[in-house]
Design a protein around this motif. Structure first.
Motif, PDB file in Angstrom:
ATOM      1  N   ILE A  53      51.030  81.795  57.858  1.00 12.71           N
ATOM      2  CA  ILE A  53      50.836  82.696  59.000  1.00 12.71           C
ATOM      3  C   ILE A  53      51.024  81.938  60.311  1.00 12.71           C
ATOM      4  O   ILE A  53      51.720  82.399  61.215  1.00 12.71           O
ATOM      5  N   ARG A  54      50.423  80.773  60.404  1.00 15.33           N
ATOM      6  CA  ARG A  54      50.535  79.974  61.637  1.00 15.33           C
ATOM      7  C   ARG A  54      51.989  79.570  61.888  1.00 15.33           C
ATOM      8  O   ARG A  54      52.471  79.637  63.013  1.00 15.33           O
ATOM      9  N   TRP A  55      52.699  79.163  60.858  1.00 11.64           N
ATOM     10  CA  TRP A  55      54.093  78.748  61.008  1.00 11.64           C
ATOM     11  C   TRP A  55      54.963  79.906  61.491  1.00 11.64           C
ATOM     12  O   TRP A  55      55.788  79.727  62.386  1.00 11.64           O
ATOM     13  N   VAL A  56      54.766  81.089  60.912  1.00  8.60           N
ATOM     14  CA  VAL A  56      55.573  82.252  61.311  1.00  8.60           C
ATOM     15  C   VAL A  56      55.284  82.615  62.764  1.00  8.60           C
ATOM     16  O   VAL A  56      56.207  82.912  63.534  1.00  8.60           O
ATOM     17  N   MET A  58      54.286  80.610  65.135  1.00  6.95           N
ATOM     18  CA  MET A  58      54.876  79.584  66.005  1.00  6.95           C
ATOM     19  C   MET A  58      56.387  79.800  66.141  1.00  6.95           C
ATOM     20  O   MET A  58      56.942  79.620  67.223  1.00  6.95           O
ATOM     21  N   LYS A  59      57.044  80.190  65.070  1.00  5.64           N
ATOM     22  CA  LYS A  59      58.472  80.504  65.150  1.00  5.64           C
ATOM     23  C   LYS A  59      58.708  81.689  66.089  1.00  5.64           C
ATOM     24  O   LYS A  59      59.663  81.701  66.860  1.00  5.64           O
ATOM     25  N   LEU A  60      57.836  82.683  66.021  1.00  3.65           N
ATOM     26  CA  LEU A  60      57.976  83.840  66.898  1.00  3.65           C
ATOM     27  C   LEU A  60      57.756  83.449  68.360  1.00  3.65           C
ATOM     28  O   LEU A  60      58.464  83.933  69.243  1.00  3.65           O
ATOM     29  N   PHE A  61      56.813  82.550  68.627  1.00  2.00           N
ATOM     30  CA  PHE A  61      56.591  82.101  70.000  1.00  2.00           C
ATOM     31  C   PHE A  61      57.796  81.331  70.529  1.00  2.00           C
ATOM     32  O   PHE A  61      58.144  81.452  71.704  1.00  2.00           O
ATOM     33  N   GLU A  62      58.438  80.534  69.669  1.00  2.00           N
ATOM     34  CA  GLU A  62      59.655  79.845  70.095  1.00  2.00           C
ATOM     35  C   GLU A  62      60.740  80.858  70.460  1.00  2.00           C
ATOM     36  O   GLU A  62      61.444  80.697  71.454  1.00  2.00           O
ATOM     37  N   ASP A  92      63.862  94.500  69.576  1.00  2.00           N
ATOM     38  CA  ASP A  92      63.721  93.852  68.282  1.00  2.00           C
ATOM     39  C   ASP A  92      62.530  92.906  68.293  1.00  2.00           C
ATOM     40  O   ASP A  92      61.786  92.822  67.320  1.00  2.00           O
ATOM     41  N   LEU A  93      62.323  92.187  69.383  1.00  2.00           N
ATOM     42  CA  LEU A  93      61.206  91.260  69.480  1.00  2.00           C
ATOM     43  C   LEU A  93      59.879  92.014  69.453  1.00  2.00           C
ATOM     44  O   LEU A  93      58.930  91.585  68.807  1.00  2.00           O
ATOM     45  N   LYS A  94      59.818  93.161  70.112  1.00  2.68           N
ATOM     46  CA  LYS A  94      58.588  93.954  70.091  1.00  2.68           C
ATOM     47  C   LYS A  94      58.305  94.471  68.682  1.00  2.68           C
ATOM     48  O   LYS A  94      57.152  94.467  68.230  1.00  2.68           O
ATOM     49  N   ILE A  99      55.256  94.240  63.465  1.00  4.87           N
ATOM     50  CA  ILE A  99      55.307  94.020  62.012  1.00  4.87           C
ATOM     51  C   ILE A  99      54.551  92.751  61.632  1.00  4.87           C
ATOM     52  O   ILE A  99      53.809  92.728  60.651  1.00  4.87           O
ATOM     53  N   LEU A 100      54.714  91.703  62.421  1.00  2.00           N
ATOM     54  CA  LEU A 100      54.027  90.453  62.136  1.00  2.00           C
ATOM     55  C   LEU A 100      52.515  90.592  62.299  1.00  2.00           C
ATOM     56  O   LEU A 100      51.749  89.996  61.537  1.00  2.00           O
TER      57      LEU A 100
END
Length: 138
Positions: A53-56, A58-62, A92-94, A99-100
């Motif tokens: 969860i944390r990794w996903v 962090m990828k989204l924040f990047e 798409d980001l929203k 979803i996340l």
């Protein structure tokens, strides 16, 4: 009444544990080993899910940081050229965030239930007779 019967059975088994047959001792040992394995496996899977969860996120924040940099370079709204890819990327980001968030809630509940189950399994490893009786009576 049921609790008194269970307590009497526990006391009888605890007092007679010194004279139990070898097959019963082997069965209790195997039960302890399986409970230890399931407890450790539950903890490991829960920790893996939390790290995932944390990794996903962090990828989204990047990805969000890259989006913000692109948004700052965005042309004027009154220009004659329409930037359709920026519009799609923004929406798409929203959608990804929504979803996340829902996925994080679901995976978080699964991780918590695995931690609780792992604690229960470790408790059964420590006290195998109580665990066996509870499993048989439930």
């Amino acid at each position: 009444m049921k609790n008194k019967a269970i307590e009497a059975l526990i006391n009888t088994l605890s007092d007679g544990a010194k004279s139990i047959p070898k097959i019963t001792e082997t069965m209790i040992h195997q039960y302890q080993q399986s409970q230890l394995f399931y407890g450790i496996a539950s903890f490991a899977i829960a920790i893996f899910l939390i790290i995932l969860i944390r990794w996903v996120w962090m990828k989204l924040f990047e990805q969000y940081k890259r989006y913000k940099q692109v948004e700052e370079k965005k042309p004027n709204l009154f220009s004659t050229r329409i930037n359709f890819s920026s519009f799609v990327y923004t929406n798409d980001l929203k959608i990804q965030i929504v979803i996340l968030s829902i996925g994080t809630l679901i995976v978080g509940v699964i991780a918590i239930s695995l931690l609780v189950g792992g604690c229960d399994n470790i408790g059964n490893y420590i006290s195998p007779i109580n665990g066996l009786i509870n499993n048989l009576t439930n």
